[in-house]
Design a protein around this motif. Structure first.
Motif: not given
Ligand code: URA
Length: 222
Positions: A34-35, A37, A39, A44, A141-142, A145-146, A148-149
């Motif tokens: 995750h880290d 990938l 931002d 992404l 993890p994708y 990340k989505q 988070e963004i």
């Protein structure tokens, strides 16, 4: 991977075999951390569209990254693409998708394009089976990340697979639906999956109540 690229690799492998090679060191495909990938949502997307970390990549027609407002306050998370989604590369565009769109536009009274819609896995599991834990572990993890963004204030987990993999909790969806759960500094509300509602129309009443709760929370945060 493009078909021509695959054929080239296969051709090279046969050539090696013909030259007497019988063994190749196995290639270890690293799980996306995750880290590491990006931002940026577009960066992404590029990574996700070329992912081959699990066997679903062998049978998919298109990767379904997700779509909607990249700054959405509200995000829906389904299980994984079905046949129509696999054909088009877009989430929730088949029968279940049409119902989800009605739920968003007629009950929440917002446009589908104002929310973000994604899935636990980005490639279609054959015959619409539930994704395996291995497939989920490569793909999730994708999604994180989505989240988070995009940074939505509210996440709606559609169905038990989505709820279970987002939270790690195995409570059945029939017990947990409509609960307001604190999740990663935001709110998560589980509700029935639209495919389940198509098979069990009598459950639409409960889903409607969940949507009213989501609408109220959306008003509060706006
Ligand atoms: N079902 C899902 O869970 N996701 C889709 O994108 C379509 C159907």
């Amino acid at each position: 991977m493009a078909q021509t690229q695959k054929l080239k690799i296969l051709y090279n492998l046969y050539q090696q075999q013909w030259l007497g090679e019988t063994y190749m060191n196995p290639i270890t495909l690293k799980q996306p951390s995750h880290d590491k990938l990006p931002d940026d949502l577009e960066e992404l997307r590029k990574i996700v569209l070329s992912c081959h970390l699990c066997d679903l990549s062998k049978t998919r027609k298109n990767v379904v990254f997700g779509e909607g407002n990249p700054h959405a306050k509200l995000m829906f998370v389904g299980e994984g693409p079905g046949a129509t989604e696999d054909e088009t590369g877009r989430p929730f565009v088949g029968r279940a998708g049409q119902l989800l769109t009605k739920m968003i536009e007629n009950v929440l009274e917002i446009s589908r394009s104002d929310v973000f819609i994604a899935n636990i896995v980005k490639c279609r599991p054959p015959n619409n089976r539930v994704p395996t834990p291995e497939e989920v572990s490569k793909c999730i993890p994708y999604l994180f990340k989505q989240i988070e963004i995009i940074n939505p204030k509210i996440i709606v987990a559609l169905g038990s697979t989505s709820y279970k993999h987002l939270t790690g909790d195995n409570t059945p969806i029939s017990k947990i639906r409509g609960e307001v759960i604190q999740f990663r500094n935001r709110i998560l509300i589980p509700t029935f999956h639209p495919s389940f509602l198509l098979r069990n129309p009598s459950k639409k009443k409960e889903a409607y109540q969940d949507l009213l709760k989501i609408k109220e929370l959306l008003c509060e945060i706006s």
